[in-house]
Design a protein around this motif. Structure first.
Motif, PDB file in Angstrom:
ATOM      1  N   UNK A 293      -4.174   8.489 -11.443  1.00  0.00           N
ATOM      2  CA  UNK A 293      -4.658   7.459 -10.000  1.00  0.00           C
ATOM      3  C   UNK A 293      -3.395   6.964  -9.610  1.00  0.00           C
ATOM      4  N   UNK A 294      -2.448   6.392 -10.821  1.00  0.00           N
ATOM      5  CA  UNK A 294      -1.255   5.634 -10.260  1.00  0.00           C
ATOM      6  C   UNK A 294      -0.202   6.623  -9.688  1.00  0.00           C
ATOM      7  N   UNK A 295      -0.140   7.783  -9.871  1.00  0.00           N
ATOM      8  CA  UNK A 295       0.729   8.815  -9.170  1.00  0.00           C
ATOM      9  C   UNK A 295       0.310   8.793  -7.696  1.00  0.00           C
ATOM     10  N   UNK A 296      -1.234   9.170  -7.841  1.00  0.00           N
ATOM     11  CA  UNK A 296      -1.718   9.128  -6.212  1.00  0.00           C
ATOM     12  C   UNK A 296      -1.219   8.048  -5.476  1.00  0.00           C
ATOM     13  N   UNK A 297      -1.352   6.627  -6.094  1.00  0.00           N
ATOM     14  CA  UNK A 297      -1.105   5.430  -5.372  1.00  0.00           C
ATOM     15  C   UNK A 297       0.240   5.466  -4.804  1.00  0.00           C
ATOM     16  N   UNK A 298       0.989   5.951  -5.662  1.00  0.00           N
ATOM     17  CA  UNK A 298       2.573   6.168  -5.200  1.00  0.00           C
ATOM     18  C   UNK A 298       2.800   6.984  -4.210  1.00  0.00           C
ATOM     19  N   UNK A 299       2.053   8.307  -4.022  1.00  0.00           N
ATOM     20  CA  UNK A 299       2.142   8.904  -2.927  1.00  0.00           C
ATOM     21  C   UNK A 299       2.005   8.358  -1.519  1.00  0.00           C
ATOM     22  N   UNK A 300       0.312   7.655  -1.917  1.00  0.00           N
ATOM     23  CA  UNK A 300      -0.057   7.094  -0.606  1.00  0.00           C
ATOM     24  C   UNK A 300       0.861   5.987  -0.249  1.00  0.00           C
ATOM     25  N   UNK A 301       1.248   5.317  -1.152  1.00  0.00           N
ATOM     26  CA  UNK A 301       2.431   4.098  -0.920  1.00  0.00           C
ATOM     27  C   UNK A 301       3.453   4.422   0.028  1.00  0.00           C
ATOM     28  N   UNK A 302       4.008   5.899  -0.376  1.00  0.00           N
ATOM     29  CA  UNK A 302       5.095   6.356   0.228  1.00  0.00           C
ATOM     30  C   UNK A 302       4.809   7.243   1.311  1.00  0.00           C
ATOM     31  N   UNK A 309      -2.845   6.917   3.698  1.00  0.00           N
ATOM     32  CA  UNK A 309      -1.922   5.772   3.349  1.00  0.00           C
ATOM     33  C   UNK A 309      -2.735   4.609   2.868  1.00  0.00           C
ATOM     34  N   UNK A 310      -2.067   3.831   2.123  1.00  0.00           N
ATOM     35  CA  UNK A 310      -2.717   2.480   1.510  1.00  0.00           C
ATOM     36  C   UNK A 310      -3.607   1.645   2.741  1.00  0.00           C
ATOM     37  N   UNK A 311      -4.436   1.137   2.404  1.00  0.00           N
ATOM     38  CA  UNK A 311      -4.949  -0.179   3.203  1.00  0.00           C
ATOM     39  C   UNK A 311      -4.284  -1.461   3.082  1.00  0.00           C
TER      40      UNK A 311
END
Length: 340
Positions: A293-302, A309-311
């Motif tokens: 999950x944390x890895x996915x948030x990093x990809x969404x952040x970038x 993309x993150x809201x």
């Protein structure tokens, strides 16, 4: 002249009399001949048993009382003696199982109370479930059923609400349900009790990801709290500030969208991990779900290709914890930039 013999006066003769009645109706032994019938008629022989008529009227009056109280004969419980008696009347009228036929007077009496000679299978099922609901209401004083303890009647109750909304319940059915104070808008369980159940669930599982399969009643209650919070629960007051504070103490997610709730649940897990270890560098082998999950948030952040993309709300929450990807490529939320 009338011949009336009781079992007390002359037991052998009483048994013989009963046998003649049965023989004439073809229920026992050979049928009476025409000559035998005439001889018995000449002495005023009573072909119908007085005792039988008394018992029949007693059951009929019991059915009348039940109908007056409950609104319909089909509400009779299928394990009761009255239910069996009703089936017997149908068989007697149809001439089944070598039973004595009903008299015209008996048929007339049953017709007067709208006796269901050929009950619809769906109607019979409806009244059987209604009777179970009525018994529950009489025992507990309410109709707030729980799926895990009364699954069939719970599902039936939900079906009645659905039918009511689309207008396919009969007026009689609505009237009967109103008699037991049926909760048309769904159940309203005791708030403190359900909150305590939620606390227990949280303590046991370390999260609030309650599924409908795990605990259908708690899941439904949580859904109701979200609807109350957003003001979309029909004809119900909203949550009090105290109730909102108590739920937020558990990191309760108010989102109506299940994907957002899943994200928030994992975020809460990451927060708890950070509080315990002071970082968010989760070991993949020890907790693969949180690591991914944390890895996915990093990809969404970038904003990598193929990742949503993150809201702004998600980014603002992530900024409150020391995530490694935030240092690699600093990017502040809109609120943070505005503050700058």
């Amino acid at each position: 002249m009338c011949v009336r013999v009781t079992g007390k006066d002359n037991p052998p003769l009483h048994d013989w009399v009963m046998k003649q009645r049965a023989r004439r109706k073809g229920r026992k032994g050979s049928k009476l001949s025409t000559t035998q019938i005439k001889l018995l008629d000449d002495i005023g022989f009573e072909w119908e048993s007085e005792d039988f008529d008394v018992l029949w009227m007693a059951k009929y009056n019991e059915l009348v009382d039940y109908r007056n109280k409950h609104g319909h004969p089909l509400a009779v419980h299928n394990l009761s003696s009255l239910y069996c008696w009703m089936n017997e009347q149908r068989s007697r009228r149809a001439g089944k199982k070598r039973r004595a036929s009903l008299s015209e007077e008996q048929i007339k009496l049953l017709d007067e109370i709208k006796f269901p000679w050929k009950p619809d299978r769906n109607d019979s099922r409806w009244y059987a479930f209604y009777h179970e609901l009525e018994r529950f209401q009489q025992k507990h004083g309410h109709c707030e059923l729980q799926k895990k303890t009364h699954e069939q009647i719970y599902n039936w109750s939900r079906e009645q609400r659905r039918k009511s909304k689309i207008g396919i319940l009969s007026g009689e059915q609505i009237k009967l349900l109103d008699k037991v104070n049926f909760p048309w808008e769904g159940k309203h369980p005791n708030w403190p009790r359900m909150y305590n159940e939620l606390v227990e669930y949280c303590n046991k599982h370390d999260h609030l990801r309650v599924s409908e399969e795990d605990d259908p009643d708690l899941y439904e209650w949580m859904t109701l709290q979200r609807e109350l919070y957003h003001g979309i629960a029909p004809q119900q007051p909203g949550l009090s500030d105290i109730q909102i504070d108590k739920l937020e103490e558990l990191h309760f997610c108010w989102s109506l969208e299940w994907r957002e709730r899943t994200w928030y649940a994992k975020y809460t897990e990451a927060v708890e991990f950070y509080k315990e270890y002071g970082h968010t560098e989760v070991n993949k082998k020890e907790n693969p779900s949180l690591y991914n999950w944390i890895q996915t948030q990093g990809k969404r952040y970038k904003e990598l290709k193929g990742h949503k993309p993150l809201s702004e709300d998600e980014l603002e929450l992530l900024e409150q914890i020391d995530f490694p990807f935030l240092e690699d490529q600093p990017r502040m939320s809109w609120n943070a930039m505005y503050a700058e």
